[in-house]
Scaffold this active site. Structure first.
Site, PDB file in Angstrom:
ATOM      1  N   ASP A 192       0.861  -1.185   0.000  1.00  0.00           N
ATOM      2  CA  ASP A 192       0.000   0.000   0.000  1.00  0.00           C
ATOM      3  C   ASP A 192       0.896   1.233   0.000  1.00  0.00           C
ATOM      4  O   ASP A 192       2.116   1.116   0.140  1.00  0.00           O
ATOM      5  CB  ASP A 192      -0.990  -0.020   1.173  1.00  0.00           C
ATOM      6  CG  ASP A 192      -0.338  -0.044   2.546  1.00  0.00           C
ATOM      7  OD1 ASP A 192       0.900  -0.225   2.619  1.00  0.00           O
ATOM      8  OD2 ASP A 192      -1.042   0.115   3.554  1.00  0.00           O
ATOM      9  N   TYR A 232       2.990   4.760   0.790  1.00  0.00           N
ATOM     10  CA  TYR A 232       3.687   5.297   1.955  1.00  0.00           C
ATOM     11  C   TYR A 232       2.701   6.120   2.781  1.00  0.00           C
ATOM     12  O   TYR A 232       1.849   6.834   2.228  1.00  0.00           O
ATOM     13  CB  TYR A 232       4.861   6.163   1.519  1.00  0.00           C
ATOM     14  CG  TYR A 232       5.936   5.402   0.773  1.00  0.00           C
ATOM     15  CD1 TYR A 232       6.646   4.373   1.387  1.00  0.00           C
ATOM     16  CD2 TYR A 232       6.248   5.702  -0.548  1.00  0.00           C
ATOM     17  CE1 TYR A 232       7.639   3.670   0.710  1.00  0.00           C
ATOM     18  CE2 TYR A 232       7.238   5.013  -1.238  1.00  0.00           C
ATOM     19  CZ  TYR A 232       7.926   3.995  -0.600  1.00  0.00           C
ATOM     20  OH  TYR A 232       8.897   3.294  -1.280  1.00  0.00           O
ATOM     21  N   PHE A 266       6.241   1.773  -4.458  1.00  0.00           N
ATOM     22  CA  PHE A 266       7.642   1.945  -4.075  1.00  0.00           C
ATOM     23  C   PHE A 266       8.216   3.308  -4.428  1.00  0.00           C
ATOM     24  O   PHE A 266       9.309   3.658  -3.969  1.00  0.00           O
ATOM     25  CB  PHE A 266       8.527   0.837  -4.684  1.00  0.00           C
ATOM     26  CG  PHE A 266       8.201  -0.542  -4.212  1.00  0.00           C
ATOM     27  CD1 PHE A 266       8.511  -0.944  -2.928  1.00  0.00           C
ATOM     28  CD2 PHE A 266       7.552  -1.441  -5.058  1.00  0.00           C
ATOM     29  CE1 PHE A 266       8.199  -2.221  -2.485  1.00  0.00           C
ATOM     30  CE2 PHE A 266       7.246  -2.733  -4.622  1.00  0.00           C
ATOM     31  CZ  PHE A 266       7.565  -3.111  -3.327  1.00  0.00           C
ATOM     32  N   HIS A 311      10.242  -9.573   0.115  1.00  0.00           N
ATOM     33  CA  HIS A 311      10.036  -8.122   0.044  1.00  0.00           C
ATOM     34  C   HIS A 311      11.377  -7.404   0.227  1.00  0.00           C
ATOM     35  O   HIS A 311      12.236  -7.871   0.977  1.00  0.00           O
ATOM     36  CB  HIS A 311       9.043  -7.702   1.138  1.00  0.00           C
ATOM     37  CG  HIS A 311       8.495  -6.328   0.939  1.00  0.00           C
ATOM     38  ND1 HIS A 311       9.168  -5.193   1.352  1.00  0.00           N
ATOM     39  CD2 HIS A 311       7.344  -5.901   0.370  1.00  0.00           C
ATOM     40  CE1 HIS A 311       8.445  -4.132   1.048  1.00  0.00           C
ATOM     41  NE2 HIS A 311       7.343  -4.529   0.439  1.00  0.00           N
TER      42      HIS A 311
END
Length: 242
Positions: A73, A75, A86, A195
């Site tokens: 999701d 920031y 990202f 991740h």
């Protein structure tokens, strides 16, 4: 506020908008809109800005999509989220997960570690930076989980899988890997890794070489490769070209 997301939808490229038209009319999407409206009316700070919620669908047309990178999701701090998984706006401090992405990129492709965290240059080349959930409340990661976004983004992944060929899917982390069963590995390259978070990057993200593997696959399919060194095109102030 019932038309809340209709304004955001104006930024979506025409070919994407046509594919998503019926999805926007479904009951779950209406419920999602009302849920978001309630949060806005209670004066909660929500990221990214309203006009950037669908930014990932605003850079290239549907058929130009060739690489899909899936995040969790947005920031959840001020001025960071810009609607691209990202990515952060130019001038913002690069977050730890993106720092690790750049370390792997530099190691894999032998290029200098980028000094900007804005990834719009990738998007312009056909990279879809798609979060599983498209909004979040300030300081509360996963706060908009299970309000409907997962159904919407699963549909996006499914239409790419079904209607396009020779795409590359980069699934980083547990949330992204949930899409694995939607993908036809006989016509797409599907790559999984932990991740890039500092908590997990050293357990297999570093050294995965997804960037070079993606370009090798695209080249074999007679598709244009991605110049991963091109990032700083814009501060995500894009214009819709109809």
């Amino acid at each position: 506020m019932s038309n809340l997301l209709k304004k955001a939808q104006d930024k979506i490229r025409p070919s994407w908008r046509q594919l998503l038209e019926q999805e926007f009319e479904k009951q779950y999407f209406a419920d999602l809109t009302y849920s978001l409206s309630d949060r806005y009316l209670s004066n909660r700070q929500i990221y990214p800005p309203l006009d950037q919620i669908f930014a990932s669908l605003s850079f290239v047309e549907f058929k130009e999509t060739k690489i899909i990178i899936i995040g969790q999701d947005p920031y959840h701090s001020e001025n960071k989220a810009n609607g691209l998984a990202f990515s952060v706006n130019k001038g913002q401090r690069i977050p730890p997960s993106l720092t690790n992405i750049f370390k792997e990129l530099s190691s894999d492709m032998q290029i200098e570690i980028p000094k900007t965290g804005c990834l719009s240059g990738w998007c312009k080349q056909g990279v879809l930076l798609l979060n599983t959930v498209l909004t979040v409340e300030e300081g509360l990661p996963n706060s908009h989980k299970n309000i409907g976004w997962e159904t919407f983004t699963s549909f996006i992944v499914k239409i790419i899988n079904d209607q396009l060929t020779s795409c590359v899917f980069m699934l980083w982390g547990m949330n992204a890997n949930k899409f694995n069963n939607l993908l036809d590995k006989s016509k797409h390259l599907v790559m999984s890794a932990p991740h890039p978070s500092p908590f997990s990057a050293r357990t297999g993200f570093f050294g995965c070489k997804h960037f070079s593997k993606a370009n090798k696959f695209l080249q074999e399919q007679n598709r244009d490769i991605v110049d991963w060194s091109i990032l700083d095109l814009t501060d995500v102030q894009y214009e819709l070209k109809v």
